[in-house]
Design a protein around this motif. Structure first.
Motif, mmCIF file in Angstrom:
data_model
loop_
_atom_site.group_PDB
_atom_site.id
_atom_site.type_symbol
_atom_site.label_atom_id
_atom_site.label_comp_id
_atom_site.label_asym_id
_atom_site.label_seq_id
_atom_site.Cartn_x
_atom_site.Cartn_y
_atom_site.Cartn_z
ATOM 1 N N ASN A 151 -3.150 -4.431 -7.600
ATOM 2 C CA ASN A 151 -4.217 -5.439 -7.570
ATOM 3 C C ASN A 151 -3.981 -6.419 -6.427
ATOM 4 O OD1 ASN A 151 -5.282 -4.304 -9.955
ATOM 5 N ND2 ASN A 151 -4.005 -5.638 -11.237
ATOM 6 N N SER A 152 -5.012 -7.170 -6.103
ATOM 7 C CA SER A 152 -4.914 -8.181 -5.044
ATOM 8 C C SER A 152 -4.295 -7.603 -3.781
ATOM 9 C CB SER A 152 -4.090 -9.383 -5.535
ATOM 10 O OG SER A 152 -4.668 -9.946 -6.687
ATOM 11 N N LEU A 153 -4.795 -6.465 -3.372
ATOM 12 C CA LEU A 153 -4.204 -5.763 -2.229
ATOM 13 C C LEU A 153 -4.391 -6.545 -0.938
ATOM 14 C CD1 LEU A 153 -5.164 -2.160 -3.253
ATOM 15 C CD2 LEU A 153 -2.849 -2.924 -2.706
ATOM 16 N N LYS A 154 -3.384 -6.429 -0.089
ATOM 17 C CA LYS A 154 -3.369 -7.113 1.195
ATOM 18 C C LYS A 154 -3.280 -6.083 2.328
ATOM 19 C CE LYS A 154 -0.626 -10.810 -0.915
ATOM 20 N NZ LYS A 154 0.639 -11.598 -0.830
ATOM 21 N N PRO A 155 -3.706 -6.439 3.514
ATOM 22 C CA PRO A 155 -3.580 -5.489 4.633
ATOM 23 C C PRO A 155 -2.147 -4.997 4.832
ATOM 24 C CG PRO A 155 -5.048 -7.263 5.236
ATOM 25 C CD PRO A 155 -4.474 -7.629 3.897
ATOM 26 N N GLU A 156 -1.183 -5.842 4.546
ATOM 27 C CA GLU A 156 0.223 -5.438 4.721
ATOM 28 C C GLU A 156 0.692 -4.441 3.661
ATOM 29 O OE1 GLU A 156 -1.015 -8.538 4.635
ATOM 30 O OE2 GLU A 156 0.328 -9.923 3.566
ATOM 31 N N ASP A 157 -0.147 -4.148 2.675
ATOM 32 C CA ASP A 157 0.173 -3.100 1.710
ATOM 33 C C ASP A 157 -0.197 -1.716 2.241
ATOM 34 O OD1 ASP A 157 -0.964 -5.314 -0.853
ATOM 35 O OD2 ASP A 157 1.126 -4.831 -0.368
ATOM 36 N N THR A 158 -0.843 -1.681 3.388
ATOM 37 C CA THR A 158 -1.231 -0.399 3.982
ATOM 38 C C THR A 158 0.002 0.428 4.296
ATOM 39 O OG1 THR A 158 -3.268 -1.298 4.936
ATOM 40 C CG2 THR A 158 -2.334 0.668 5.977
ATOM 41 N N ALA A 159 0.015 1.644 3.777
ATOM 42 C CA ALA A 159 1.167 2.527 3.950
ATOM 43 C C ALA A 159 0.870 3.861 3.277
ATOM 44 C CB ALA A 159 2.421 1.914 3.325
ATOM 45 N N VAL A 160 1.749 4.811 3.514
ATOM 46 C CA VAL A 160 1.756 6.026 2.711
ATOM 47 C C VAL A 160 2.674 5.753 1.518
ATOM 48 C CG1 VAL A 160 2.298 8.482 2.595
ATOM 49 C CG2 VAL A 160 1.362 7.498 4.711
ATOM 50 N N TYR A 161 2.158 5.999 0.330
ATOM 51 C CA TYR A 161 2.907 5.738 -0.887
ATOM 52 C C TYR A 161 3.451 7.057 -1.437
ATOM 53 C CZ TYR A 161 1.467 0.891 -1.015
ATOM 54 O OH TYR A 161 1.304 -0.437 -0.718
ATOM 55 N N TYR A 162 4.741 7.052 -1.728
ATOM 56 C CA TYR A 162 5.436 8.241 -2.208
ATOM 57 C C TYR A 162 5.998 8.002 -3.608
ATOM 58 C CZ TYR A 162 5.534 9.589 2.734
ATOM 59 O OH TYR A 162 5.201 9.918 4.022
ATOM 60 N N CYS A 163 5.964 9.051 -4.374
ATOM 61 C CA CYS A 163 6.572 9.051 -5.694
ATOM 62 C C CYS A 163 7.926 9.769 -5.619
ATOM 63 C CB CYS A 163 5.639 9.790 -6.659
ATOM 64 S SG CYS A 163 6.274 9.993 -8.311
#
Length: 120
Positions: free
Chosen positions: A83-95
């Motif tokens: 929630n409340s996502l920010k531009p700096e959260d941009t990334a490839v997310y891995y599990c």
């Protein structure tokens, strides 16, 4: 063999929300600790959140209060509510998961990643 498949990534505006899923499949006996990591262009992969098989959670300071990790053991699936996502959260997310197979072998597995882009 065990596979982890992430889904739920996409493009979202700043302040928006996304929910990522990590589904494990294969010859699974038990799934222990599971973590979400992310890697932005030109940066090292970093830990976002972890959850133990008993439900204990840990968050990186940068996402604490905005992201929630949870798991459904019956479905062998772990979620990351963002929630409340920010531009700096941009990334490839891995599990990443620590898994014991039906044959008793315990190993660590990575998914292929899902892209999250936060932009207006």
């Amino acid at each position: 063999q065990v596979q982890l498949v992430e889904s739920g990534g996409g493009l979202v505006q700043p302040g928006g929300s996304l929910r990522l899923s990590c589904a494990a499949s294969g010859s699974i006996f038990s799934i222990y600790d599971v973590g979400w990591f992310r890697q932005a262009p030109g940066k090292q992969r970093e830990l976002v959140a972890t959850i133990s098989n008993s439900g204990n959670t840990h968050y990186a300071n940068l996402v604490k209060g905005r992201f929630t990790i949870s798991r459904d053991n019956a479905k062998n699936t772990v979620y990351l509510q963002m929630n409340s996502l920010k531009p700096e959260d941009t990334a490839v997310y891995y599990c990443n998961a620590d898994v014991k197979s039906e044959w008793g072998h315990r190993d660590n597995y990575w998914g292929q990643g899902t892209q999250v882009t936060v932009s207006s």
